[in-house]
Design a protein around this motif. Structure first.
Motif, PDB file in Angstrom:
ATOM      1  N   MET A 105       8.622 -11.716  -8.185  1.00 33.21           N
ATOM      2  CA  MET A 105       8.998 -11.373  -6.820  1.00 33.21           C
ATOM      3  C   MET A 105       9.234 -12.657  -6.027  1.00 33.21           C
ATOM      4  SD  MET A 105       9.037  -8.082  -6.867  1.00 33.21           S
ATOM      5  CE  MET A 105       9.636  -8.319  -8.546  1.00 33.21           C
ATOM      6  N   ASN A 106      10.451 -13.176  -6.102  1.00 35.87           N
ATOM      7  CA  ASN A 106      10.798 -14.437  -5.454  1.00 35.87           C
ATOM      8  C   ASN A 106      11.700 -14.243  -4.238  1.00 35.87           C
ATOM      9  OD1 ASN A 106       9.315 -16.078  -7.230  1.00 35.87           O
ATOM     10  ND2 ASN A 106      10.968 -16.036  -8.736  1.00 35.87           N
ATOM     11  N   GLY A 107      11.696 -13.065  -3.665  1.00 41.31           N
ATOM     12  CA  GLY A 107      12.431 -12.843  -2.424  1.00 41.31           C
ATOM     13  C   GLY A 107      13.725 -12.081  -2.606  1.00 41.31           C
ATOM     14  N   THR A 220      16.698 -23.349  -1.184  1.00 37.83           N
ATOM     15  CA  THR A 220      15.318 -23.630  -1.586  1.00 37.83           C
ATOM     16  C   THR A 220      14.391 -22.565  -1.021  1.00 37.83           C
ATOM     17  OG1 THR A 220      15.058 -25.061   0.353  1.00 37.83           O
ATOM     18  CG2 THR A 220      15.720 -26.117  -1.715  1.00 37.83           C
ATOM     19  N   PRO A 221      13.240 -22.354  -1.645  1.00 35.90           N
ATOM     20  CA  PRO A 221      12.303 -21.353  -1.137  1.00 35.90           C
ATOM     21  C   PRO A 221      11.931 -21.620   0.315  1.00 35.90           C
ATOM     22  CG  PRO A 221      11.679 -22.031  -3.341  1.00 35.90           C
ATOM     23  CD  PRO A 221      12.771 -22.955  -2.906  1.00 35.90           C
ATOM     24  N   GLY A 222      11.892 -20.551   1.089  1.00 32.45           N
ATOM     25  CA  GLY A 222      11.546 -20.654   2.508  1.00 32.45           C
ATOM     26  C   GLY A 222      10.257 -19.936   2.795  1.00 32.45           C
ATOM     27  N   LYS A 223      10.291 -19.018   3.758  1.00 34.84           N
ATOM     28  CA  LYS A 223       9.094 -18.296   4.152  1.00 34.84           C
ATOM     29  C   LYS A 223       8.485 -17.575   2.959  1.00 34.84           C
ATOM     30  CE  LYS A 223       7.354 -15.015   7.563  1.00 34.84           C
ATOM     31  NZ  LYS A 223       7.684 -14.091   8.678  1.00 34.84           N
ATOM     32  N   ASN A 224       7.156 -17.641   2.845  1.00 38.07           N
ATOM     33  CA  ASN A 224       6.404 -17.029   1.737  1.00 38.07           C
ATOM     34  C   ASN A 224       6.801 -17.607   0.385  1.00 38.07           C
ATOM     35  OD1 ASN A 224       5.084 -15.276   3.570  1.00 38.07           O
ATOM     36  ND2 ASN A 224       6.785 -13.819   3.443  1.00 38.07           N
ATOM     37  N   ASN A 225       7.403 -18.815   0.413  1.00 36.89           N
ATOM     38  CA  ASN A 225       7.841 -19.483  -0.816  1.00 36.89           C
ATOM     39  C   ASN A 225       8.835 -18.626  -1.595  1.00 36.89           C
ATOM     40  OD1 ASN A 225       7.733 -21.854  -2.397  1.00 36.89           O
ATOM     41  ND2 ASN A 225       6.413 -20.845  -3.888  1.00 36.89           N
ATOM     42  N   ILE A 227      13.063 -17.075  -1.925  1.00 39.41           N
ATOM     43  CA  ILE A 227      14.468 -17.342  -1.622  1.00 39.41           C
ATOM     44  C   ILE A 227      14.930 -16.321  -0.596  1.00 39.41           C
ATOM     45  CG2 ILE A 227      16.802 -17.587  -2.548  1.00 39.41           C
ATOM     46  CD1 ILE A 227      14.848 -19.664  -3.593  1.00 39.41           C
ATOM     47  N   GLN A 228      15.222 -16.783   0.609  1.00 35.91           N
ATOM     48  CA  GLN A 228      15.582 -15.887   1.696  1.00 35.91           C
ATOM     49  C   GLN A 228      17.101 -15.729   1.780  1.00 35.91           C
ATOM     50  OE1 GLN A 228      13.343 -14.187   3.361  1.00 35.91           O
ATOM     51  NE2 GLN A 228      11.561 -15.259   2.528  1.00 35.91           N
ATOM     52  N   THR A 230      18.774 -14.724   4.303  1.00 38.25           N
ATOM     53  CA  THR A 230      19.246 -15.249   5.584  1.00 38.25           C
ATOM     54  C   THR A 230      19.498 -16.751   5.521  1.00 38.25           C
ATOM     55  OG1 THR A 230      17.932 -13.545   6.700  1.00 38.25           O
ATOM     56  CG2 THR A 230      18.777 -15.325   8.064  1.00 38.25           C
ATOM     57  N   ASP A 231      18.677 -17.496   4.763  1.00 38.80           N
ATOM     58  CA  ASP A 231      18.884 -18.942   4.629  1.00 38.80           C
ATOM     59  C   ASP A 231      20.228 -19.240   3.974  1.00 38.80           C
ATOM     60  OD1 ASP A 231      16.459 -19.446   5.819  1.00 38.80           O
ATOM     61  OD2 ASP A 231      15.374 -19.720   3.931  1.00 38.80           O
ATOM     62  N   ALA A 232      20.589 -18.452   2.963  1.00 42.23           N
ATOM     63  CA  ALA A 232      21.899 -18.634   2.319  1.00 42.23           C
ATOM     64  C   ALA A 232      23.026 -18.282   3.280  1.00 42.23           C
ATOM     65  CB  ALA A 232      21.984 -17.780   1.061  1.00 42.23           C
ATOM     66  N   MET A 233      22.823 -17.254   4.096  1.00 43.61           N
ATOM     67  CA  MET A 233      23.833 -16.855   5.079  1.00 43.61           C
ATOM     68  C   MET A 233      24.059 -17.955   6.115  1.00 43.61           C
ATOM     69  SD  MET A 233      22.515 -12.903   5.464  1.00 43.61           S
ATOM     70  CE  MET A 233      23.255 -12.641   7.077  1.00 43.61           C
ATOM     71  N   LYS A 234      22.976 -18.630   6.511  1.00 44.49           N
ATOM     72  CA  LYS A 234      23.086 -19.718   7.487  1.00 44.49           C
ATOM     73  C   LYS A 234      24.020 -20.820   6.990  1.00 44.49           C
ATOM     74  CE  LYS A 234      18.378 -19.360   9.376  1.00 44.49           C
ATOM     75  NZ  LYS A 234      17.068 -20.068   9.432  1.00 44.49           N
ATOM     76  N   GLU A 235      23.920 -21.120   5.690  1.00 42.99           N
ATOM     77  CA  GLU A 235      24.772 -22.172   5.125  1.00 42.99           C
ATOM     78  C   GLU A 235      26.189 -21.666   4.891  1.00 42.99           C
ATOM     79  OE1 GLU A 235      23.927 -25.395   4.762  1.00 42.99           O
ATOM     80  OE2 GLU A 235      22.151 -24.713   5.865  1.00 42.99           O
ATOM     81  N   MET A 236      26.315 -20.438   4.444  1.00 44.02           N
ATOM     82  CA  MET A 236      27.632 -19.892   4.124  1.00 44.02           C
ATOM     83  C   MET A 236      28.529 -19.807   5.348  1.00 44.02           C
ATOM     84  SD  MET A 236      28.463 -16.370   2.094  1.00 44.02           S
ATOM     85  CE  MET A 236      30.136 -15.775   1.826  1.00 44.02           C
TER      86      MET A 236
END
Length: 289
Positions: A105-107, A220-225, A227-228, A230-236
């Motif tokens: 369970m990595n997000g 890279t892993p974010g909140k709760n370690n 893969i979020q 939303t983090d990928a969306m921010k970059e895309m």
């Protein structure tokens, strides 16, 4: 034509323990139908023919639900319960449904990344397996596809939330280009009221171009370690056009006990078999409070 959907359904469902100790949260029923079946029906009604479900340990019941059940079908046939027989058979015939396992369970982002080989170089939709949305304008997923066909960029379903609740969601920072469509400048995960650029929150339905996988692979892993997504969306969004679509309808929050009970009541009131009787009971019960 967008024909592929991904449904993440690997989470543990800890908020519904002990019920989810042996039964997936996505199989919890709203009236008499598992949540995830409603999700699949929305995808099919939107023109999707190929569905990949991301599942994890303890989720075998989901696979069995969408497979044929010869013994049950034979029993219904013997009893001449043909209406229910047709209903049961239709579940396994709705779409081509495939399964892949998320072993850790990595997000949510990691779960979506498991779909890369299946999706290939095509745009696709994501429907969260434990989230129901309904709209007066037809299936929300179909609305996302319509916006994509017009704008040729990834599209995220949005709902208006009370400003005090923005810290519970990912929200869009963008510029309106029509009554219901916003061109995204950025995405902010669970901002404070002061930080939030809007009160338009991500509502559990996404349409992505395949470039999202490139960003998920480098996130890279974010909140709760984990893969979020939303983090990928921010970059895309820095390099690819992305949009938000505010739909006219409601997202049913079944991720907590009270939301789940409210959803059952609302769906029960709309049910042609029990709706009127339930309405009478609610009035009688409320009168005694």
């Amino acid at each position: 034509m967008i024909k592929k959907a991904v449904i993440p359904a690997a989470g543990y469902g800890t908020r519904f323990l002990p019920a989810t100790k042996s039964s997936p949260k996505e199989m919890i029923p709203i009236i008499d139908t598992p949540v995830i079946q409603y999700v699949v029906e929305e995808a099919v009604e939107s023109g999707i023919t190929d569905i990949l479900m991301i599942i994890g340990k303890g989720k075998r019941a989901i696979e069995e639900h969408f497979d044929r059940s010869p013994i049950l079908e034979e029993s219904l046939l013997r009893k001449q319960n043909l209406k229910m027989l047709d209903k049961i058979r239709s579940i396994s015939n709705m779409a081509n449904i495939h399964f892949v396992w998320q072993k850790e369970m990595n997000g949510l982002g990691d779960a979506i990344l498991h779909a890369k080989c299946h999706v290939g170089n095509e745009p696709f939709v994501i429907l969260l397996g434990d989230t129901l949305v309904q709209s007066e304008d037809g299936p929300v997923t179909k609305q996302l596809i319509d916006v994509y066909n017009k704008n040729k960029g990834s599209v995220i379903a949005l709902e208006e939330v009370e400003p005090k609740n923005v810290s519970k969601y990912g929200v869009i920072d963008g510029t309106p280009i029509s009554d219901c469509v916003v061109q995204a400048k950025g995405w902010i995960e669970k901002p404070s009221i002061e930080e939030a650029p809007s009160n338009l929150a991500v509502a559990g339905r996404y349409l992505f171009t395949p470039e999202i996988f490139d960003y998920l692979e480098t996130t890279t892993p974010g909140k709760n370690n984990e893969i979020q997504l939303t983090d990928a969306m921010k970059e895309m969004v820095k390099s690819h056009p992305m949009y938000g679509m505010k739909f006219n309808g409601k997202r049913y929050d079944i991720g907590n006990k009270l939301g789940f009970l409210k959803t059952n009541i609302e769906f029960g009131l709309k049910d042609p078999e029990i709706g009127e009787e339930m309405k009478m009971w609610i009035k009688e019960f409320a009168a005694g409070l």
